[in-house]
Enzyme design. Sequence first.
Site, PDB file in Angstrom:
ATOM      1  N   GLY A 238       7.235   3.522  -0.369  1.00 57.32           N
ATOM      2  CA  GLY A 238       6.498   2.412  -0.985  1.00 57.32           C
ATOM      3  C   GLY A 238       7.003   2.098  -2.381  1.00 57.32           C
ATOM      4  O   GLY A 238       7.217   0.932  -2.732  1.00 57.32           O
TER       5      GLY A 238
ATOM      6  N   TYR B  36      -0.684  11.765  14.435  1.00 57.42           N
ATOM      7  CA  TYR B  36       0.241  10.898  13.700  1.00 57.42           C
ATOM      8  C   TYR B  36       0.957   9.957  14.670  1.00 57.42           C
ATOM      9  O   TYR B  36       0.975   8.735  14.480  1.00 57.42           O
ATOM     10  CB  TYR B  36       1.246  11.760  12.934  1.00 57.42           C
ATOM     11  CG  TYR B  36       2.248  10.965  12.129  1.00 57.42           C
ATOM     12  CD1 TYR B  36       1.903  10.439  10.889  1.00 57.42           C
ATOM     13  CD2 TYR B  36       3.530  10.728  12.617  1.00 57.42           C
ATOM     14  CE1 TYR B  36       2.809   9.695  10.153  1.00 57.42           C
ATOM     15  CE2 TYR B  36       4.452   9.995  11.885  1.00 57.42           C
ATOM     16  CZ  TYR B  36       4.086   9.484  10.652  1.00 57.42           C
ATOM     17  OH  TYR B  36       4.994   8.745   9.926  1.00 57.42           O
TER      18      TYR B  36
ATOM     19  N   THR C 298       0.854  -1.194   0.000  1.00 62.06           N
ATOM     20  CA  THR C 298       0.000   0.000   0.000  1.00 62.06           C
ATOM     21  C   THR C 298       0.894   1.251   0.000  1.00 62.06           C
ATOM     22  O   THR C 298       2.032   1.210   0.469  1.00 62.06           O
ATOM     23  CB  THR C 298      -0.963   0.044   1.217  1.00 62.06           C
ATOM     24  OG1 THR C 298      -0.223   0.357   2.399  1.00 62.06           O
ATOM     25  CG2 THR C 298      -1.715  -1.258   1.411  1.00 62.06           C
ATOM     26  N   GLY C 299       0.357   2.327  -0.545  1.00 58.61           N
ATOM     27  CA  GLY C 299       1.154   3.562  -0.620  1.00 58.61           C
ATOM     28  C   GLY C 299       2.335   3.385  -1.557  1.00 58.61           C
ATOM     29  O   GLY C 299       3.443   3.861  -1.293  1.00 58.61           O
ATOM     30  N   ALA C 300       2.088   2.677  -2.675  1.00 58.78           N
ATOM     31  CA  ALA C 300       3.184   2.345  -3.595  1.00 58.78           C
ATOM     32  C   ALA C 300       3.377   3.421  -4.659  1.00 58.78           C
ATOM     33  O   ALA C 300       4.219   3.277  -5.544  1.00 58.78           O
ATOM     34  CB  ALA C 300       2.892   1.002  -4.259  1.00 58.78           C
TER      35      ALA C 300
HETATM   36  N1  LIG Z   1       9.115  10.215   5.428  1.00 59.76           N
HETATM   37  C1  LIG Z   1       9.493   9.964   6.661  1.00 59.76           C
HETATM   38  O1  LIG Z   1      10.438  10.590   7.187  1.00 59.76           O
HETATM   39  C2  LIG Z   1       8.797   8.899   7.460  1.00 59.76           C
HETATM   40  C3  LIG Z   1       9.268   8.640   8.753  1.00 59.76           C
HETATM   41  C4  LIG Z   1       8.628   7.632   9.498  1.00 59.76           C
HETATM   42  C5  LIG Z   1       7.594   6.920   8.950  1.00 59.76           C
HETATM   43  N2  LIG Z   1       7.141   7.219   7.691  1.00 59.76           N
HETATM   44  C6  LIG Z   1       6.025   6.418   7.164  1.00 59.76           C
HETATM   45  O2  LIG Z   1       6.415   5.862   5.927  1.00 59.76           O
HETATM   46  C7  LIG Z   1       5.257   5.581   5.137  1.00 59.76           C
HETATM   47  C8  LIG Z   1       5.480   6.075   3.720  1.00 59.76           C
HETATM   48  O3  LIG Z   1       5.614   7.493   3.779  1.00 59.76           O
HETATM   49  P1  LIG Z   1       6.527   8.300   2.758  1.00 59.76           P
HETATM   50  O4  LIG Z   1       7.561   8.992   3.540  1.00 59.76           O
HETATM   51  O5  LIG Z   1       6.923   7.443   1.628  1.00 59.76           O
HETATM   52  O6  LIG Z   1       5.493   9.421   2.314  1.00 59.76           O
HETATM   53  P2  LIG Z   1       4.727   9.675   0.921  1.00 59.76           P
HETATM   54  O7  LIG Z   1       5.709   9.797  -0.164  1.00 59.76           O
HETATM   55  O8  LIG Z   1       3.796  10.783   1.211  1.00 59.76           O
HETATM   56  O9  LIG Z   1       3.948   8.308   0.695  1.00 59.76           O
HETATM   57  C9  LIG Z   1       2.749   8.041   1.325  1.00 59.76           C
HETATM   58  C10 LIG Z   1       2.003   7.053   0.476  1.00 59.76           C
HETATM   59  O10 LIG Z   1       0.748   6.760   1.109  1.00 59.76           O
HETATM   60  C11 LIG Z   1      -0.284   6.966   0.154  1.00 59.76           C
HETATM   61  N3  LIG Z   1      -1.539   7.342   0.791  1.00 59.76           N
HETATM   62  C12 LIG Z   1      -1.772   8.404   1.587  1.00 59.76           C
HETATM   63  N4  LIG Z   1      -3.063   8.418   1.953  1.00 59.76           N
HETATM   64  C13 LIG Z   1      -3.649   7.347   1.363  1.00 59.76           C
HETATM   65  C14 LIG Z   1      -4.959   6.834   1.345  1.00 59.76           C
HETATM   66  N5  LIG Z   1      -5.981   7.433   1.987  1.00 59.76           N
HETATM   67  N6  LIG Z   1      -5.212   5.702   0.643  1.00 59.76           N
HETATM   68  C15 LIG Z   1      -4.214   5.093  -0.043  1.00 59.76           C
HETATM   69  N7  LIG Z   1      -2.960   5.537  -0.074  1.00 59.76           N
HETATM   70  C16 LIG Z   1      -2.667   6.654   0.620  1.00 59.76           C
HETATM   71  C17 LIG Z   1       0.246   8.063  -0.752  1.00 59.76           C
HETATM   72  O11 LIG Z   1      -0.520   8.065  -1.940  1.00 59.76           O
HETATM   73  P3  LIG Z   1      -0.698   9.403  -2.853  1.00 59.76           P
HETATM   74  O12 LIG Z   1       0.443   9.376  -3.815  1.00 59.76           O
HETATM   75  O13 LIG Z   1      -2.021   9.179  -3.516  1.00 59.76           O
HETATM   76  O14 LIG Z   1      -0.678  10.581  -1.932  1.00 59.76           O
HETATM   77  C18 LIG Z   1       1.688   7.603  -0.910  1.00 59.76           C
HETATM   78  O15 LIG Z   1       1.769   6.560  -1.843  1.00 59.76           O
HETATM   79  C19 LIG Z   1       4.090   6.266   5.847  1.00 59.76           C
HETATM   80  O16 LIG Z   1       3.356   5.303   6.579  1.00 59.76           O
HETATM   81  C20 LIG Z   1       4.784   7.204   6.823  1.00 59.76           C
HETATM   82  O17 LIG Z   1       3.998   7.469   7.963  1.00 59.76           O
HETATM   83  C21 LIG Z   1       7.728   8.176   6.940  1.00 59.76           C
END
Ligand SMILES: NC(=O)c1ccc[n+]([C@@H]2O[C@H](COP(=O)([O-])OP(=O)(O)OC[C@H]3O[C@@H](n4cnc5c(N)ncnc54)[C@H](OP(=O)(O)O)[C@@H]3O)[C@@H](O)[C@H]2O)c1
Length: 351
Positions: free
Chosen positions: A33, A211, A26-28
């Site tokens: 992702g 969060y 998910t979130g790919a």
């Molecule tokens: N970045 C960091 O520093 C960090 C640190 C700790 C944990 N995380 C965790 O890592 C994971 C990935 O985050 P990321 O950093 O890669 O951020 P990101 O680039 O914003 O990716 C988030 C992904 O989740 C999808 N998403 C959001 N809301 C959704 C929904 N309602 N239904 C389906 N898909 C949804 C987004 O899709 P869209 O493209 O459609 O928006 C995107 O593919 C998250 O769980 C985040 O909490 C991130």
Amino acid sequence: MAAAAAAAVPVATPTPGRMERVVLVTGASGGVGLALCRRLLEEDGRIHLCLACRNAQRSEAARESVLAAHPAAQVSTVEVDLGSLVSVLRAARDLRRRFQRLDFVYLNAGIMPNPQVNFRALWQGLMTGKVLHMLTTAEGIMTQTDRLNGDGLQEVFATNLFGHLILVRQLESLLCGNEKPSRLIWTSSSNARETAFSLSDYQHAKGQESYSSSKYATDLTSVVLNRKLNKQGLYSSVVCPGLVMSNMTYRILPVFLWKLLMPIMWLIRFFAKTYTLTPYNGAEAHVWLFKQKPESLDALVKYHSCTSGLGKNYVEPRKMDVDEETAEKLYEKLLELEKQALEKYDDLLDK
Ligand SMILES: NC(=O)c1ccc[n+]([C@@H]2O[C@H](COP(=O)([O-])OP(=O)(O)OC[C@H]3O[C@@H](n4cnc5c(N)ncnc54)[C@H](OP(=O)(O)O)[C@@H]3O)[C@@H](O)[C@H]2O)c1
């Protein structure tokens, strides 16, 4: 004319063979992702990879970019908005029709809406000995503004945890009782903190750290899922990708500011190994878990992606600050909420 006719032909979704492992992410559509999808195919080019995204265009773009690097790979997509129960139920029904089993489900989609940095707390932290802890966990320096979604649930809780849990529950027939164990891998965070979470307000309607609360609730949920489902061959783990530059972080500070800060962050990385900084590095723990035997893992540990000052990736297991009794109580509440929330969707449920 011929080109238009060709464009109208739907893209055939490859169906997995009997022996191929099926991996759902998910979130790919971007960030960790998408990097994870590419890395998984580097590990095993024979997997059937299914990208679960909410936006059809971004989903197709992600699929194409994965195929550009791995042209022979089997990559399909499923549309799911984790923040909408009806969308989750439809996606689960679709997946039940398409696959006979799922080997890995990466529960990675997540949101952090309207993030605000408390610069005063940040400055105070810089003046104290807690600076490294603060810079690696964002403890006390990040707040968010949450809202109710269309299902009447707090949006962050619904997207980060509840939608994923419903998906898992609706896919149990594909995940449990298989010849080999199946795996759930949740992308949590080092920002998951007990102090941000309360059983009496588990959706975090009252606070400003939705969060952190949702990620702590995710850790608790994973612990309970192991207790309940290991016997049926389903194992759950949690990972933290570290601090990664992605759309999520670009909502906290503008891109140009992150770029200006980058040399400082590379320096901080010598002390703070969770400054993984790129989605590729951030997916290290996810990929490492892909290669581990689930029976050898500790259900009370979070696996952190780390990058050394010299850029070497590795994984660090850290004991989670979770109370198993609280985890059980939360799970009971989640099941009660599930019962209420799904009442009206009887026709979409796995019976
Ligand atoms: N970045 C960091 O520093 C960090 C640190 C700790 C944990 N995380 C965790 O890592 C994971 C990935 O985050 P990321 O950093 O890669 O951020 P990101 O680039 O914003 O990716 C988030 C992904 O989740 C999808 N998403 C959001 N809301 C959704 C929904 N309602 N239904 C389906 N898909 C949804 C987004 O899709 P869209 O493209 O459609 O928006 C995107 O593919 C998250 O769980 C985040 O909490 C991130």
